[in-house]
Enzyme design. Structure first.
Site, PDB file in Angstrom:
ATOM      1  N   GLN A 175       0.805  -1.230   0.000  1.00 35.14           N
ATOM      2  CA  GLN A 175       0.000   0.000   0.000  1.00 35.14           C
ATOM      3  C   GLN A 175       0.840   1.285   0.000  1.00 35.14           C
ATOM      4  O   GLN A 175       0.548   2.225  -0.728  1.00 35.14           O
ATOM      5  CB  GLN A 175      -0.918  -0.025   1.219  1.00 35.14           C
ATOM      6  CG  GLN A 175      -2.329   0.387   0.904  1.00 35.14           C
ATOM      7  CD  GLN A 175      -3.321  -0.101   1.951  1.00 35.14           C
ATOM      8  OE1 GLN A 175      -3.145   0.145   3.142  1.00 35.14           O
ATOM      9  NE2 GLN A 175      -4.371  -0.764   1.500  1.00 35.14           N
TER      10      GLN A 175
ATOM     11  N   HIS B 100       3.710   7.501   5.795  1.00 29.31           N
ATOM     12  CA  HIS B 100       2.931   7.415   4.563  1.00 29.31           C
ATOM     13  C   HIS B 100       3.629   8.203   3.467  1.00 29.31           C
ATOM     14  O   HIS B 100       3.083   8.389   2.402  1.00 29.31           O
ATOM     15  CB  HIS B 100       1.512   7.960   4.751  1.00 29.31           C
ATOM     16  CG  HIS B 100       0.682   7.085   5.638  1.00 29.31           C
ATOM     17  ND1 HIS B 100       0.751   7.147   7.006  1.00 29.31           N
ATOM     18  CD2 HIS B 100      -0.192   6.096   5.354  1.00 29.31           C
ATOM     19  CE1 HIS B 100      -0.068   6.235   7.538  1.00 29.31           C
ATOM     20  NE2 HIS B 100      -0.646   5.592   6.548  1.00 29.31           N
TER      21      HIS B 100
ATOM     22  N   ASP C  71       6.397   2.855   2.857  1.00 33.20           N
ATOM     23  CA  ASP C  71       6.712   2.743   4.286  1.00 33.20           C
ATOM     24  C   ASP C  71       6.377   1.354   4.830  1.00 33.20           C
ATOM     25  O   ASP C  71       6.964   0.916   5.807  1.00 33.20           O
ATOM     26  CB  ASP C  71       5.917   3.779   5.083  1.00 33.20           C
ATOM     27  CG  ASP C  71       5.969   5.153   4.451  1.00 33.20           C
ATOM     28  OD1 ASP C  71       6.445   6.084   5.097  1.00 33.20           O
ATOM     29  OD2 ASP C  71       5.537   5.300   3.292  1.00 33.20           O
TER      30      ASP C  71
END
Ligand SMILES: Cc1ncc(C[n+]2csc(CCOP(=O)(O)OP(=O)(O)O)c2C)c(N)n1
Length: 737
Positions: free
Chosen positions: A488, A537, A491
């Site tokens: 996703q 993020h 990180d």
């Protein structure tokens, strides 16, 4: 070289070779007299084969130590005490059932057909070693013709990929038209020690196997120790199996691994359970460690002599010898003959391997990468022949171009399978029942519609378990699928690190090119969201990825290149980390055409783009910072400074020619990126210039990178960390002044 464990068990082995009935009380004999056969299915020939493999395995353990004494080998780790269950398992499995085992499984690999000579070739780091071309340390087997997948050293790292392979095998008949590397009804074997069950990835593997009902046998070899630490100090409650009782849909078996018959029966039963698609089986075998952990350990430091002696009383080899004699399967003389034959075979093999050429130092780095332009281009050309890209000519933003290219590639390349957190549109159940729901398709919507179009077997949600996302892809790739999976955010690649850098990245290199796992790992990365992204993020962190040979890294900065790059990534035959600059997902681009490209446009590894033709300054950049660099160049043009921008969508391999050409023409180079300065991608780009002695003297180079800290939350924090157009302008002025 200190070989501490040298003599433990050697005296017993020597006696045993002379008298196979020595060293065991032979308690099984009583029941034997009343039984007609040793085993209903194991023939006398089978039994003698198992016996032979057990003796061969034990002798090889000791022979490797002798090779160390002779300074011909440098390390070894042993099977001693585990031969019964491993030889029996080898007998129970089919020759085409893949083995993805760990360093103790010598007897299993011998039963599969690896020879003594092949094993010793690895011990002496010989070029001909069929496992790794003399690259991996001793006892890390692989054999491409014998369905033995190359092992790696991180303990337990084989479990998740083995489950992925089992899932892939199970999907073969529905999804792989031309079949896979292993037959569609194969059962995958994987193994680990008791101590390694504490590794998190092991639990991920078991969960994944249960969820997908993967045809995998997970063999826990419980010898009571992880190096010097007893199982009682590693396992809550001390009973390994108590941890797994009660897991749903997991068949568990608990066996005496020193007993050939019981072990054989368990593996036959487990294999047929898996073949009947009833799900995974976990077998705990209680085994012994009759030698020290490895040749650099001495178990007498932490085990009492009495404890070691008790283990030797249970040694599976004399025990089996007694059984064979008691049941009339063999006479002591026949066993003695086998002992002698095996000894001669091992001595001859050891002599032979020491004369073979050592690992190829000239080509020590070969096979890390698989990029072979003619093959990749031919495969791509065949896939797009007589087709037209649906979106060609449409003006698209980067996110939409990505979506379009994924649709297009799944259409033209049926081997692509895809998973990640939230990447599917809906759960499998809702997909059938709720046509009215729009569906998710990833947190950024990039994969939207793919599951509906190509079905839940090809596009699926993954549990939140990044090691499994990458590790299962490795297994699928081995079977012949082409995984395009999603992490996703950059990180959150970190939990998958071991699978990425130790399993995937090294697979081709450490097997001497015999195994490979091409795949694409997509992930959003970076900041520049005006503070909306934040710590954890907003990482760019390309540098750590570039550090690992075997991994390719690419980063589009605009919609057109997003498509061309993805085509190249998928067909390159490499493991490609495809970084998506999420700040550019939905922003237009000023410097590159925004029309979606036709099939003839592919940005193959190592290609780059140069925008502008000014000669005062060259800005080298990629991804998010390209737009900022372009803004800066426009501003500088107003001051009469004319520069050019080299956009480097491939960070590995870099377009070294373009970098050097721009530096040569301009004489002043500014490298701009949002990776951190220390060991970031910008450092790798600068190194291209540094390595050219002529350019190094002529060209003035400056770097502008993110500060050496994490991207901070909110616009002020983000602005303070990442380079923006104003910073680029200032750096350029300084460089030119
Ligand atoms: C991830 C990882 N951590 C540590 C090691 C070092 N190491 C090698 S073997 C071993 C012990 C493993 O014990 P166990 O799982 O019980 O297997 P056994 O050696 O007893 O068969 C350790 C700690 C390693 N190879 N990999």
């Amino acid at each position: 070289m200190l070989v501490r464990s040298m003599d433990i068990g050697l005296d017993r082995l020597t006696k045993f070779l002379e008298d196979p009935l020595t060293g065991h009380k032979g308690s099984d004999g009583d029941g034997a007299r009343v039984r007609p056969r040793f085993h209903p299915r194991l023939t006398a020939g089978d039994c003698l084969e198992i016996y032979r493999i057990m003796v061969l395995s034990r002798q090889l353990d000791h022979r490797e130590l002798t090779l160390q004494k002779q300074m011909q080998a440098w390390f070894s780790i042993f099977c001693a005490g585990k031969e019964a269950v491993l030889a029996a398992a080898g007998k129970a499995l089919r020759p085409t059932d893949p083995i993805w085992s760990y360093y103790r499984d010598r007897a299993l690999c011998l039963m599969r057909g690896m020879t003594a000579r092949e094993m010793l070739l690895q011990a002496v780091a010989a070029r001909e070693d069929p496992s790794s071309s003399g690259r991996q340390m001793a006892d890390h087997w692989g054999h491409v013709e014998k369905a033995i997948v190359i092992q790696a050293s991180p303990t337990g790292a084989q479990c998740v990929p083995a489950v992925g392979l089992a899932e892939a095998v199970a999907k073969t008949s529905t999804l792989l038209k031309e079949g896979g590397r292993f037959p569609a009804d194969a059962v995958v074997y994987t193994s680990l020690g008791d101590g390694t069950t504490a590794e998190g990835e092991f639990y991920e593997a078991v969960r994944a196997a249960i969820l997908s009902r993967a045809p995998v046998i997970i063999h826990l070899e419980d010898d009571g120790y992880g190096i010097s630490v007893p199982v009682t100090e590693q396992v809550p409650g001390g009973d390994l199996m108590a941890l797994f009782r009660g897991w749903p849909n997991l068949r568990c078996m608990d066996i005496d691994g020193c007993d050939v018959r019981g072990s054989y029966d368990a593996f036959v039963e487990a294999a047929s359970w898996c073949r009947a698609q009833r799900g995974p089986v976990l077998i705990r075998s209680r085994v012994l460690r009759l030698m020290s952990h490895s040749s650099t350990d001495d178990m007498r430091k932490y085990r009492t002599a009495a404890e070691i002696a008790i283990d030797f009383e249970r040694d599976p080899i004399p025990r089996f010898a007694h059984e064979l004699v008691a049941y009339g399967v063999a006479t002591p003389d026949e066993l003695l003959r086998i002992n002698r034959e095996v000894e001669a075979e091992v001595v001859a093999a050891a002599e032979d391997v020491t004369r073979r050429p050592k690992t190829d130092a000239q080509n020590i780095a070969s096979w890390a990468f698989r990029w072979d332009p003619p093959t990749a281009k031919a495969r791509y050309a065949a896939a797009v022949r007589d087709r037209r890209a649906d979106a060609a000519g449409k003006k698209l933003l980067l996110a939409d171009a990505l979506s379009a290219v994924l649709h297009e590639l799944m259409e033209i390349e049926p081997r692509i399978v895809m998973w990640g957190e939230d990447v599917a549109d809906l759960s499998r159940e809702y997909l059938r029942r709720h046509a009215e729901l729009k569906g998710k398709g990833g947190v950024f919507g990039i994969t939207h519609g793919l599951q509906r179009r190509f079905g839940p077997d090809r596009v699926a949600n993954a549990p939140i378990a990044e090691a499994s996302i990458v590790g299962r892809a490795i297994g699928h790739a081995l079977q012949g699928f082409l995984p395009v999976v999603e992490i996703q955010f950059r990180d959150y690649l970190n939990p998958a690190w071991q699978q990425l850098v130790d399993q995937a990245a090294t697979m081709s290199w450490r097997s001497g090119g015999r195994f490979a796992c091409p795949m694409v790992i997509r992930m959003s990365y970076g900041g520049y969201l005006g503070g909306a992204g934040a710590v954890w993020h907003s990482e760019a962190a390309c540098g750590p990825l570039l550090h690992h040979p075997g991994l390719r890294v690419c980063v589009p900065s605009n919609a057109r290149d997003a498509a061309g790059l993805m085509r190249a990534a998928v067909f390159s035959g490499e493991i490609v980390l495809y970084m998506e600059p999420k700040a550019r997902y939905r922003r237009p681009c000023e410097y590159a055409p925004e029309e979606y490209p036709a099939f003839d446009e592919v940005l193959w590894p190592g290609m780059s783009r140069t925008y502008g033709d000014g000669k005062d300054l060259a800005i080298l950049t990629y991804g998010n910072t390209a737009a900022h660099a372009w803004d800066a160049l426009k501003n500088l043009a107003r001051e009469g400074i004319r520069g050019r921008m080299v956009d480097l969508p491939w960070l590995s391999p870099l377009d070294e020619e373009a970098i050097k050409a721009a530096a040569d023409v301009c004489g002043r180079v500014l490298i701009v990126d949002e990776d951190r300065r220390t060991c970031g991608a910008g450092a790798a780009i600068a190194d291209v210039l540094y390595r050219d002695r002529g350019l190094r003297r002529r060209v003035d180079v400056e770097r502008l990178a993110a500060k050496d800290c994490r991207v901070s939350y909110g616009p002020i924090g983000e602005r303070a960390v990442l380079p923006h157009a104003e910073d680029i302008i200032e750096a350029a002025r300084t460089l030119l002044s």
